[in-house]
Every structure is written in C-alpha cells, then in structure tokens.
Design a protein around this motif. Sequence first.
Motif, PDB file in Angstrom:
ATOM      1  N   HIS A   6      18.941   0.714   7.879  1.00 25.98           N
ATOM      2  CA  HIS A   6      19.718   1.607   7.021  1.00 25.98           C
ATOM      3  C   HIS A   6      18.859   2.731   6.446  1.00 25.98           C
ATOM      4  CE1 HIS A   6      22.960   2.818   4.388  1.00 25.98           C
ATOM      5  NE2 HIS A   6      22.161   2.719   3.358  1.00 25.98           N
ATOM      6  N   VAL A   7      17.610   2.424   6.069  1.00 26.74           N
ATOM      7  CA  VAL A   7      16.735   3.381   5.382  1.00 26.74           C
ATOM      8  C   VAL A   7      15.702   3.996   6.322  1.00 26.74           C
ATOM      9  CG1 VAL A   7      15.062   3.640   3.500  1.00 26.74           C
ATOM     10  CG2 VAL A   7      17.024   2.152   3.207  1.00 26.74           C
ATOM     11  N   GLY A   8      15.242   3.249   7.299  1.00 25.96           N
ATOM     12  CA  GLY A   8      14.195   3.726   8.192  1.00 25.96           C
ATOM     13  C   GLY A   8      12.879   3.041   7.881  1.00 25.96           C
ATOM     14  N   ILE A   9      11.774   3.702   8.187  1.00 25.94           N
ATOM     15  CA  ILE A   9      10.440   3.136   7.982  1.00 25.94           C
ATOM     16  C   ILE A   9       9.831   3.747   6.727  1.00 25.94           C
ATOM     17  CG2 ILE A   9       8.122   2.903   8.931  1.00 25.94           C
ATOM     18  CD1 ILE A   9       9.389   3.108  11.718  1.00 25.94           C
ATOM     19  N   GLU A  10       9.320   2.871   5.856  1.00 21.56           N
ATOM     20  CA  GLU A  10       8.680   3.306   4.608  1.00 21.56           C
ATOM     21  C   GLU A  10       7.317   2.647   4.476  1.00 21.56           C
ATOM     22  OE1 GLU A  10      12.084   3.636   1.288  1.00 21.56           O
ATOM     23  OE2 GLU A  10      11.688   1.603   1.955  1.00 21.56           O
ATOM     24  N   ASP A  11       6.365   3.365   3.894  1.00 20.15           N
ATOM     25  CA  ASP A  11       5.096   2.749   3.527  1.00 20.15           C
ATOM     26  C   ASP A  11       5.330   1.831   2.337  1.00 20.15           C
ATOM     27  OD1 ASP A  11       3.670   4.085   5.489  1.00 20.15           O
ATOM     28  OD2 ASP A  11       3.125   5.738   4.160  1.00 20.15           O
ATOM     29  N   VAL A  12       4.663   0.703   2.347  1.00 19.53           N
ATOM     30  CA  VAL A  12       4.792  -0.270   1.262  1.00 19.53           C
ATOM     31  C   VAL A  12       3.543  -0.201   0.400  1.00 19.53           C
ATOM     32  CG1 VAL A  12       4.890  -2.741   0.738  1.00 19.53           C
ATOM     33  CG2 VAL A  12       6.316  -1.802   2.542  1.00 19.53           C
ATOM     34  N   THR A  13       3.723  -0.179  -0.886  1.00 21.66           N
ATOM     35  CA  THR A  13       2.599  -0.121  -1.815  1.00 21.66           C
ATOM     36  C   THR A  13       2.161  -1.527  -2.209  1.00 21.66           C
ATOM     37  OG1 THR A  13       4.080   0.027  -3.706  1.00 21.66           O
ATOM     38  CG2 THR A  13       3.331   2.099  -2.745  1.00 21.66           C
ATOM     39  N   SER A  14       0.923  -1.603  -2.658  1.00 22.67           N
ATOM     40  CA  SER A  14       0.405  -2.863  -3.185  1.00 22.67           C
ATOM     41  C   SER A  14      -0.203  -2.601  -4.552  1.00 22.67           C
ATOM     42  CB  SER A  14      -0.645  -3.467  -2.245  1.00 22.67           C
ATOM     43  OG  SER A  14      -1.776  -2.635  -2.170  1.00 22.67           O
ATOM     44  N   THR A  15      -0.270  -3.640  -5.340  1.00 22.19           N
ATOM     45  CA  THR A  15      -0.845  -3.526  -6.674  1.00 22.19           C
ATOM     46  C   THR A  15      -1.531  -4.834  -7.037  1.00 22.19           C
ATOM     47  OG1 THR A  15      -0.378  -2.902  -8.957  1.00 22.19           O
ATOM     48  CG2 THR A  15       1.255  -4.284  -7.873  1.00 22.19           C
ATOM     49  N   ILE A  16      -2.490  -4.739  -7.936  1.00 20.16           N
ATOM     50  CA  ILE A  16      -3.164  -5.937  -8.441  1.00 20.16           C
ATOM     51  C   ILE A  16      -2.522  -6.292  -9.769  1.00 20.16           C
ATOM     52  CG2 ILE A  16      -5.328  -6.927  -9.274  1.00 20.16           C
ATOM     53  CD1 ILE A  16      -5.583  -6.348  -6.369  1.00 20.16           C
ATOM     54  N   LEU A  17      -1.961  -7.481  -9.836  1.00 20.48           N
ATOM     55  CA  LEU A  17      -1.402  -8.007 -11.079  1.00 20.48           C
ATOM     56  C   LEU A  17      -2.412  -8.979 -11.664  1.00 20.48           C
ATOM     57  CD1 LEU A  17       2.167  -8.894  -9.724  1.00 20.48           C
ATOM     58  CD2 LEU A  17       1.441  -6.774 -10.828  1.00 20.48           C
ATOM     59  N   SER A  18      -2.395  -9.138 -12.963  1.00 22.72           N
ATOM     60  CA  SER A  18      -3.315 -10.086 -13.594  1.00 22.72           C
ATOM     61  C   SER A  18      -2.592 -10.994 -14.583  1.00 22.72           C
ATOM     62  CB  SER A  18      -4.446  -9.342 -14.311  1.00 22.72           C
ATOM     63  OG  SER A  18      -5.250  -8.672 -13.391  1.00 22.72           O
ATOM     64  N   PRO A  19      -1.698 -11.847 -14.094  1.00 16.56           N
ATOM     65  CA  PRO A  19      -1.079 -12.791 -15.021  1.00 16.56           C
ATOM     66  C   PRO A  19      -2.108 -13.835 -15.442  1.00 16.56           C
ATOM     67  CG  PRO A  19      -0.401 -13.269 -12.786  1.00 16.56           C
ATOM     68  CD  PRO A  19      -1.243 -12.030 -12.727  1.00 16.56           C
ATOM     69  N   HIS A  20      -2.253 -14.032 -16.712  1.00 22.39           N
ATOM     70  CA  HIS A  20      -3.187 -15.027 -17.256  1.00 22.39           C
ATOM     71  C   HIS A  20      -4.611 -14.801 -16.767  1.00 22.39           C
ATOM     72  CE1 HIS A  20       0.456 -16.993 -18.520  1.00 22.39           C
ATOM     73  NE2 HIS A  20       0.857 -17.036 -17.265  1.00 22.39           N
ATOM     74  N   GLN A  21      -4.997 -13.553 -16.570  1.00 20.85           N
ATOM     75  CA  GLN A  21      -6.346 -13.151 -16.168  1.00 20.85           C
ATOM     76  C   GLN A  21      -6.721 -13.546 -14.749  1.00 20.85           C
ATOM     77  OE1 GLN A  21      -8.010 -11.104 -18.150  1.00 20.85           O
ATOM     78  NE2 GLN A  21      -6.277 -11.242 -19.528  1.00 20.85           N
ATOM     79  N   ILE A  22      -5.795 -14.047 -13.960  1.00 21.52           N
ATOM     80  CA  ILE A  22      -6.059 -14.390 -12.564  1.00 21.52           C
ATOM     81  C   ILE A  22      -5.455 -13.286 -11.705  1.00 21.52           C
ATOM     82  CG2 ILE A  22      -5.664 -16.056 -10.719  1.00 21.52           C
ATOM     83  CD1 ILE A  22      -5.352 -18.164 -12.974  1.00 21.52           C
ATOM     84  N   PRO A  23      -6.273 -12.556 -10.961  1.00 19.79           N
ATOM     85  CA  PRO A  23      -5.729 -11.435 -10.179  1.00 19.79           C
ATOM     86  C   PRO A  23      -4.865 -11.910  -9.014  1.00 19.79           C
ATOM     87  CG  PRO A  23      -8.038 -11.747  -9.657  1.00 19.79           C
ATOM     88  CD  PRO A  23      -7.717 -12.701 -10.773  1.00 19.79           C
ATOM     89  N   VAL A  24      -3.795 -11.166  -8.760  1.00 17.72           N
ATOM     90  CA  VAL A  24      -2.876 -11.439  -7.660  1.00 17.72           C
ATOM     91  C   VAL A  24      -2.601 -10.117  -6.954  1.00 17.72           C
ATOM     92  CG1 VAL A  24      -0.541 -12.202  -7.066  1.00 17.72           C
ATOM     93  CG2 VAL A  24      -1.786 -13.360  -8.895  1.00 17.72           C
ATOM     94  N   LEU A  25      -2.665 -10.115  -5.637  1.00 14.71           N
ATOM     95  CA  LEU A  25      -2.335  -8.929  -4.863  1.00 14.71           C
ATOM     96  C   LEU A  25      -0.868  -9.028  -4.467  1.00 14.71           C
ATOM     97  CD1 LEU A  25      -3.268  -6.325  -3.405  1.00 14.71           C
ATOM     98  CD2 LEU A  25      -3.882  -7.774  -1.452  1.00 14.71           C
ATOM     99  N   GLU A  26      -0.078  -8.040  -4.914  1.00  9.20           N
ATOM    100  CA  GLU A  26       1.353  -8.054  -4.618  1.00  9.20           C
ATOM    101  C   GLU A  26       1.722  -6.842  -3.775  1.00  9.20           C
ATOM    102  OE1 GLU A  26       4.885  -9.327  -7.208  1.00  9.20           O
ATOM    103  OE2 GLU A  26       4.805  -7.153  -7.481  1.00  9.20           O
ATOM    104  N   PHE A  27       2.510  -7.094  -2.731  1.00 14.67           N
ATOM    105  CA  PHE A  27       3.028  -6.045  -1.869  1.00 14.67           C
ATOM    106  C   PHE A  27       4.511  -5.900  -2.126  1.00 14.67           C
ATOM    107  CE2 PHE A  27      -0.640  -7.704   0.339  1.00 14.67           C
ATOM    108  CZ  PHE A  27      -1.291  -6.557   0.755  1.00 14.67           C
ATOM    109  N   GLY A  28       4.993  -4.666  -2.144  1.00 11.57           N
ATOM    110  CA  GLY A  28       6.423  -4.438  -2.248  1.00 11.57           C
ATOM    111  C   GLY A  28       7.100  -4.820  -0.945  1.00 11.57           C
ATOM    112  N   VAL A  29       8.412  -4.744  -0.930  1.00 12.36           N
ATOM    113  CA  VAL A  29       9.156  -5.067   0.287  1.00 12.36           C
ATOM    114  C   VAL A  29       9.989  -3.880   0.774  1.00 12.36           C
ATOM    115  CG1 VAL A  29       9.195  -7.563  -0.048  1.00 12.36           C
ATOM    116  CG2 VAL A  29      10.987  -6.167  -1.070  1.00 12.36           C
ATOM    117  N   GLY A  30       9.791  -2.714   0.180  1.00 10.28           N
ATOM    118  CA  GLY A  30      10.536  -1.530   0.599  1.00 10.28           C
ATOM    119  C   GLY A  30      11.854  -1.408  -0.140  1.00 10.28           C
ATOM    120  N   SER A  31      12.695  -0.529   0.340  1.00 10.23           N
ATOM    121  CA  SER A  31      14.003  -0.283  -0.280  1.00 10.23           C
ATOM    122  C   SER A  31      14.992  -1.345   0.168  1.00 10.23           C
ATOM    123  CB  SER A  31      14.526   1.098   0.115  1.00 10.23           C
ATOM    124  OG  SER A  31      13.673   2.087  -0.357  1.00 10.23           O
TER     125      SER A  31
END
Length: 133
Positions: A76-101
């Motif tokens: 429906h939308v096509g191809i999109e680049d997905v972003t990633s971010t570092i989350l730090s819940p409770h001081q433990i880093p987590v790498l999270e990737f989006g899933v697009g639109s």
Amino acid sequence: MAKKKRKTLQYVVGEGSAAFFDLNVDCQVVEIMVNGPGMGIAGLQLMTSLSFSDGYCSRALRQFGDELYVTSHCGHVGIEDVTSTILSPHQIPVLEFGVGSTGMYMNRVFFESKTGAKIGSLLRKHLSPNNRK
C-alpha cells in the motif's frame, strides 16, 4: 554473469504475539513479516543475555545497528527506510527498530548487511563477549 542469490531467513510476527527470533544466523538478509494492524506492534527490539561486563552497551548496539540497512516493504505504501533508536529502560540499553507505516496491511521488514556480511557475523562482531575490547 548471474547475480549470486543472497540467503534469506523469514519470520512472522502478528498483533499480540510476543515472539523471539534468532538473529545469530548464517544469512545476509532477515525478513520479518509484520502482520497488522500496525497499532499493535510499535517496534522490534534487540534482546540479548549479555551483561555490561560482557561489553553489552549502547555503543556496541549502535555499531551493530549502523551496519544494517533496514527497510519496510508494504504494498500500500511502498518501500521505506526504517529508523532505529537506543532506548534505556531502567538503564539497560535496547536497540529498537521501527516497522514502517503500518496500518491494516502486512509489512515486510528486511534487515540487510550494508557490507554483504552475514547477520550473525555482525551480531557476534559487536555483541559477543569474546570480541569486545
């Protein structure tokens, strides 16, 4: 000359399903099919059993994430680049990737090495206690 086919591994995740996928694989591409509706799946998080003493830190996660080209493919939308971010819940880093639109449609999220290396090799390079300096 024929183009060499890359080895791909596929996983499926749906709304309300907690799923764990092994990224320590001998493939250049990992495809995760995200079956909508998208409001039920906010993102994909990298989890590991490593501790800080093993070298598990934001820097190692970012280095791993930076070696990946992640895209979302939706009819429906096509191809999109997905972003990633570092989350730090409770001081433990987590790498999270989006899933697009995401919406009511299925997305296919592709994790590919920018260099052609296998995903498992990149994972071990950055997040293995034996390879951390």
